[in-house]
Motif scaffolding. Structure first.
Motif, mmCIF file in Angstrom:
data_model
loop_
_atom_site.group_PDB
_atom_site.id
_atom_site.type_symbol
_atom_site.label_atom_id
_atom_site.label_comp_id
_atom_site.label_asym_id
_atom_site.label_seq_id
_atom_site.Cartn_x
_atom_site.Cartn_y
_atom_site.Cartn_z
ATOM 1 N N TYR D 48 -0.279 -4.272 -13.790
ATOM 2 C CA TYR D 48 0.856 -4.176 -14.569
ATOM 3 C C TYR D 48 1.371 -2.850 -13.493
ATOM 4 C CZ TYR D 48 -1.249 0.123 -17.373
ATOM 5 O OH TYR D 48 -1.394 0.937 -17.391
ATOM 6 N N LEU D 49 1.470 -2.637 -12.921
ATOM 7 C CA LEU D 49 1.368 -1.385 -12.201
ATOM 8 C C LEU D 49 2.658 -2.134 -11.194
ATOM 9 C CD1 LEU D 49 -0.709 1.150 -11.719
ATOM 10 C CD2 LEU D 49 1.393 1.474 -12.533
ATOM 11 N N PHE D 50 2.369 -3.092 -10.761
ATOM 12 C CA PHE D 50 3.359 -3.702 -9.725
ATOM 13 C C PHE D 50 3.854 -5.349 -10.016
ATOM 14 C CE2 PHE D 50 0.889 -1.789 -5.947
ATOM 15 C CZ PHE D 50 2.103 -1.044 -5.571
ATOM 16 N N THR D 51 5.069 -5.195 -9.880
ATOM 17 C CA THR D 51 5.534 -6.653 -10.364
ATOM 18 C C THR D 51 5.462 -7.332 -9.533
ATOM 19 O OG1 THR D 51 7.550 -6.300 -10.385
ATOM 20 C CG2 THR D 51 7.125 -5.275 -12.505
ATOM 21 N N SER D 53 7.378 -8.599 -8.236
ATOM 22 C CA SER D 53 9.172 -8.193 -7.141
ATOM 23 C C SER D 53 9.015 -6.955 -6.146
ATOM 24 C CB SER D 53 10.547 -7.735 -7.630
ATOM 25 O OG SER D 53 9.902 -6.502 -9.171
ATOM 26 N N ASP D 54 7.527 -6.936 -6.793
ATOM 27 C CA ASP D 54 7.025 -5.797 -5.604
ATOM 28 C C ASP D 54 5.809 -6.168 -4.105
ATOM 29 O OD1 ASP D 54 8.263 -3.574 -6.956
ATOM 30 O OD2 ASP D 54 6.712 -3.401 -8.352
ATOM 31 N N LEU D 62 5.100 -3.269 -1.584
ATOM 32 C CA LEU D 62 6.367 -3.158 -1.199
ATOM 33 C C LEU D 62 6.762 -1.182 -1.692
ATOM 34 C CD1 LEU D 62 8.643 -5.746 -1.999
ATOM 35 C CD2 LEU D 62 8.581 -4.328 0.863
ATOM 36 N N ILE D 63 6.136 -0.465 -0.649
ATOM 37 C CA ILE D 63 6.371 0.518 -1.077
ATOM 38 C C ILE D 63 7.642 1.830 -0.486
ATOM 39 C CG2 ILE D 63 6.139 3.420 -0.742
ATOM 40 C CD1 ILE D 63 3.253 1.801 -1.188
ATOM 41 N N ASP D 64 8.818 2.125 -1.263
ATOM 42 C CA ASP D 64 10.386 2.607 -0.190
ATOM 43 C C ASP D 64 9.993 4.195 0.083
ATOM 44 O OD1 ASP D 64 13.251 2.336 -0.208
ATOM 45 O OD2 ASP D 64 13.642 2.745 -2.078
#
Lengths: 126, 126, 126, 126, 126
Positions: D48-51, D53-54, D62-64
């Protein structure tokens, strides 16, 4: 009036240790016609020097050497001048020049390496 | 109100020695209209300066030069300023400026190279 | 409990001069809401600021600028701090800060550049 | 006798700011189990930490953040040692260590940054 | 007369921490036959040392280590010489030499690291 003056099949891509370099056969042959690179891509020889196993999935010629130190070697073949950035170790370029048989640049690199190496020779022994 | 003010076919990708650069025709033409890059992409000339053999599988224009030293040349055409990192050898940039005919930056680079080279000239001869 | 707190369409990829950068619209907008990047990706404006010709085959937004000097600009927008490696020329970062209108970092860079440039000003004239 | 001792789904690819890093979940979790990276990939939480869309088109997370300064952080998680090249700015690594919550390396970096920063603090004010 | 003297299945691609390296099995095996790399690719062993989960979508062998410091290790296996650029931290190369078990280069690196580290040991404690 073709800017780059290449014939249709003149462009080649080399996969050097995992990095791609694009150049022309004429660059690889003209400056140092007796080098390994020249012999690899000379008209009469190319057909048997590379077996199909030496060409990767992107049709690049596989060469098992350092990409970092191949770059100034290729630039030397392009421009006739040895130019490299201040962080690049000339010993690495010399090693590649010897491997590929780029004879005209070897004595230049040998002198640079000799001067460059002096400080390390003076490191204390432990 | 288009941020980059490009017309539809203005973007070009160059494959310089194996590395991709994306820019606009207007950048390549405007600052130095007599340079080789400008002539390569000028409306009336582009069609015959490049033969299909000079375009790679990704539709990038093939140029057989050093990507490392092309980068500050392209930035100069973009911003009008010569800016490069401290590890980059200005002799390499000068070589590319001469090859591509970027006349306005050549005297700037020649002076930098002259000052920069002095220490190596003082290397002991062996 | 989404680690990166992004909505579905928040991620964007920029093709800056041939190099890809991935970031979020919120990073590009929040820190400097009046900058060109913020205006490029703000909800009401994005639709007409980019024409389809400004998006490449990988759906990345094309920006005709230096990737080398864009990197610390993007990191500044991410973390609020100006951080760059010792070999990177701050004049290049300043140029991009001005182009993209990242107003809060411009005076910081101007002071660094002024101090950094002094040695070159003292080069002998030939 | 598996060299890398990974289970089938252990490998993950991270897209950090546009650059890909490949590592194993065990590397991301073991050394710093309370860090953001550990919590992102821990068995019970990852779902659940990543949707969706990530995750990008190449199935990378994906990490910004900055790829330049993430690299020594990831190497620290791999080897337990903080090692970085001489041109890399330790302030950038510290910023990422704080963001990702790699607690054990923060005091080490804080001391390095303090010593490293002194010269800039002495720059003349204009 | 095959320039690179490889048999058909000799080329391998390694995905080291997200970066691709191409080399030959003979390079990975010959110089240090007891190293982890040699054992990974030796004829009788390769089949069970890697599980399918350790090979990525591009058929590259996944290795969870630093690509930056693996590069001089691979060049050492290719040329028999330890050569690296001036900005590269030898502690990082030593760490990889120990991990991969490249025994002949470890004492060389240990001496370099000892000399190289001295200045940092003299940093003031705070």
């Amino acid at each position: 009036a073709n800017v780059s003056s290449k014939t249709n099949s003149d462009w080649v891509t080399l996969n050097v240790g995992g990095k791609y370099f694009t150049s022309s056969k004429s660059t690889l042959i003209k400056k140092e016609p007796c080098s390994m690179l020249a012999r690899m891509f000379a008209e009469n020889h190319g057909s048997y020097l590379f077996t199909p196993s030496d060409i990767d999935a992107n049709k690049a010629y596989l060469i098992d050497r350092s990409p970092t130190y191949f770059e100034p070697i290729l630039n030397y073949l392009r421009s006739g001048q040895l130019i490299y950035d201040s962080n690049v170790n000339p010993e690495g370029i010399l090693e590649e020049a010897r491997f590929f048989g780029i004879e005209s640049v070897i004595p230049i690199l040998e002198q640079i390496v000799q001067v460059h190496k002096t400080p390390r020779d003076e490191l204390p022994l432990t």
